[in-house]
Design an enzyme around this catalytic site. Structure first.
Site, PDB file in Angstrom:
ATOM      1  CE  LYS A  81      -5.980 -13.050  -7.142  1.00 15.19           C
ATOM      2  NZ  LYS A  81      -6.766 -14.072  -6.403  1.00 15.19           N
ATOM      3  NE  ARG A 127     -11.065 -18.812  -1.631  1.00 11.35           N
ATOM      4  CZ  ARG A 127     -10.249 -18.258  -2.282  1.00 11.35           C
ATOM      5  NH1 ARG A 127      -9.628 -17.115  -1.480  1.00 11.35           N
ATOM      6  NH2 ARG A 127      -9.726 -18.355  -3.564  1.00 11.35           N
ATOM      7  CG  HIS A 136      -7.832 -21.476  -5.203  1.00 11.92           C
ATOM      8  ND1 HIS A 136      -6.855 -21.225  -6.166  1.00 11.92           N
ATOM      9  CD2 HIS A 136      -7.563 -20.785  -4.194  1.00 11.92           C
ATOM     10  CE1 HIS A 136      -6.090 -20.440  -5.619  1.00 11.92           C
ATOM     11  NE2 HIS A 136      -6.428 -19.966  -4.572  1.00 11.92           N
ATOM     12  NE  ARG A 150      -6.822 -20.907 -10.994  1.00  9.22           N
ATOM     13  CZ  ARG A 150      -7.180 -22.049 -10.356  1.00  9.22           C
ATOM     14  NH1 ARG A 150      -7.171 -23.138 -11.213  1.00  9.22           N
ATOM     15  NH2 ARG A 150      -7.181 -22.018  -9.100  1.00  9.22           N
ATOM     16  CE1 TYR A 157      -2.032  12.852  14.661  1.00 12.51           C
ATOM     17  CE2 TYR A 157      -1.384  11.178  12.716  1.00 12.51           C
ATOM     18  CZ  TYR A 157      -2.119  12.475  13.205  1.00 12.51           C
ATOM     19  OH  TYR A 157      -2.589  13.224  12.559  1.00 12.51           O
ATOM     20  CB  CYS A 178       0.640  10.103   9.431  1.00 12.23           C
ATOM     21  SG  CYS A 178       1.695  10.218  10.922  1.00 12.23           S
ATOM     22  CG  MET A 179      -4.563   9.241   5.247  1.00 13.63           C
ATOM     23  SD  MET A 179      -6.087  10.190   5.330  1.00 13.63           S
ATOM     24  CE  MET A 179      -6.937   9.625   6.575  1.00 13.63           C
ATOM     25  CG  ASP A 180      -1.965  12.223   3.773  1.00  9.80           C
ATOM     26  OD1 ASP A 180      -2.451  11.314   3.126  1.00  9.80           O
ATOM     27  OD2 ASP A 180      -2.542  12.963   4.831  1.00  9.80           O
TER      28      ASP A 180
END
Length: 364
Positions: free
Chosen positions: A27, A125, A157, A215, A258, A305-307
């Site tokens: 997953k 869950r 689980h 698992r 920043y 930062c973002m990038d």
């Protein structure tokens, strides 16, 4: 991505549970490592089954030509169950409404669906509660008698298997054993019905939880399910690196990124690393996490930062194009995913699964 490490890890886990089948959880894009390449690698290494959270993940595997048994376990109303049935995906059900939806798809396809019934033994869950379990089993048997489904699994689980000795572990095993008894007495029998509750942590520490199948997830990718107990001989498969995009000399007292959360203390060199939180580098790594460049560890300097993010490399001879290793196996002194997790107060699962799609995966 070191596929030989994944092969090695499957072998390590097989030694811990030699009598049980192994399902590998692929997953979340195989925990960020790449769905299809990792699925093929674990099957070649000896795993017999695959597990996905969502139907689309399972369908993507089928589209790629993966024919091994696949169990998918999170299904919401309106999802493409018909497609999953057509693709031969095994489905988990923990509620009567889902059994009915699965049965309706099976009737349309004129073929039975292989179903694993899930009981909630204490994680609160997915799965039926202990009080609802008998009615779920009865409903499943009724649908099975119509030929719409085949019950092939009973599962649950753990909540705290990664905390050895936690009292919930024994309680969950007791609830699971009682659920198995209820199902058997109701008529769910046969060697084809797989009983499974063990995750990675339980696979390596709780042999009594292995039943018919284990698992394994995070451990397959070489990250310890219980870091306090060591690495269990596992080898991390992922190395995250980038190339320096820019270097510049700055003076003492220069604010960086920043908010100026980092200020240089002397005249120094800054290096720009073109990865950011859009790529999965946690913003919380600001002024905390370490990377390796020019054979030396340096701390992320200033706000991620973002990038991109910056590192203060002092007077080291760093140039554009030099490799920066954020984390890897640690064999060459580089930080590990576990160290990154520790530095930001999280777990390795989050570190590796956050790596975004614009970061290319290279396999060897």
């Amino acid at each position: 991505m070191d596929l030989s490490a994944i092969t090695h890890n499957v072998a390590v886990l097989r030694r811990h549970a030699p009598a049980a089948e192994m399902m590998v959880a692929v997953k979340a894009d195989a925990y960020g490592h790449g769905l299809v390449p990792c699925a093929r690698a674990v099957l070649e290494a000896g795993a017999s089954r695959l597990g996905t959270a969502y139907l689309q993940e399972a369908l993507d595997l089928r589209a790629a030509g993966v024919t091994a048994p696949i169990l998918s376990w999170i299904i919401t109303p309106g999802e493409p169950i018909d497609d999953a049935v057509a693709a031969g995906i095994e489905l988990s059900a923990g509620a009567p409404w889902l059994l009915d939806d699965i049965a309706a798809s099976a009737r349309r396809a004129e073929r039975p669906v292989r179903v694993h019934l899930k009981i909630d033994t204490g994680i609160s869950r997915g799965g039926a509660t202990a009080s609802d379990w008998p009615s779920l089993v009865d409903r499943a048997l009724a649908v099975q008698s119509e030929g719409a489904i085949e019950i092939v699994g009973l599962w649950s689980h753990f909540a705290c298997a990664d905390i050895p000795g936690h009292p919930s572990i024994a309680r969950q095993l007791a609830v699971f054993d009682e659920a198995l008894t209820v199902a058997r007495k109701a008529g769910v029998t046969g060697s084809h019905v797989l009983r499974h509750i063990a995750n990675s942590a339980a696979t390596v520490t709780l042999p009594e939880s292995h039943y018919d199948m284990v698992r394994c997830g995070i451990a397959v990718y070489g990250l310890s399910p219980i870091p306090e107990m060591g690495d269990f001989g596992l080898r991390p498969a992922m190395t995250l690196s980038a190339r320096v995009a820019m270097v510049k000399r700055v003076t003492s007292g220069t604010g960086v990124s920043y908010g100026h959360l980092y200020t240089t203390e002397t005249d120094t060199t800054l290096a720009l690393v073109p990865l950011g939180y859009a790529d999965g580098v946690l913003r919380g790594a600001t002024n905390r996490a370490e990377v390796q460049v020019a054979g030396r560890r340096r701390t992320v300097s200033g706000r991620v930062c973002m990038d991109q993010f910056m590192i203060d490399v002092g007077d080291d001879q760093v140039k554009e194009g030099d490799e920066v290793i954020l984390f890897g196996p640690g064999a060459e002194g580089e930080p590990t995913a576990q160290e990154w997790a520790d530095s930001v107060g999280t777990i390795t699962h989050e570190i590796v699964t956050r790596i975004g799609s614009r970061v290319p995966r290279v396999y060897r």
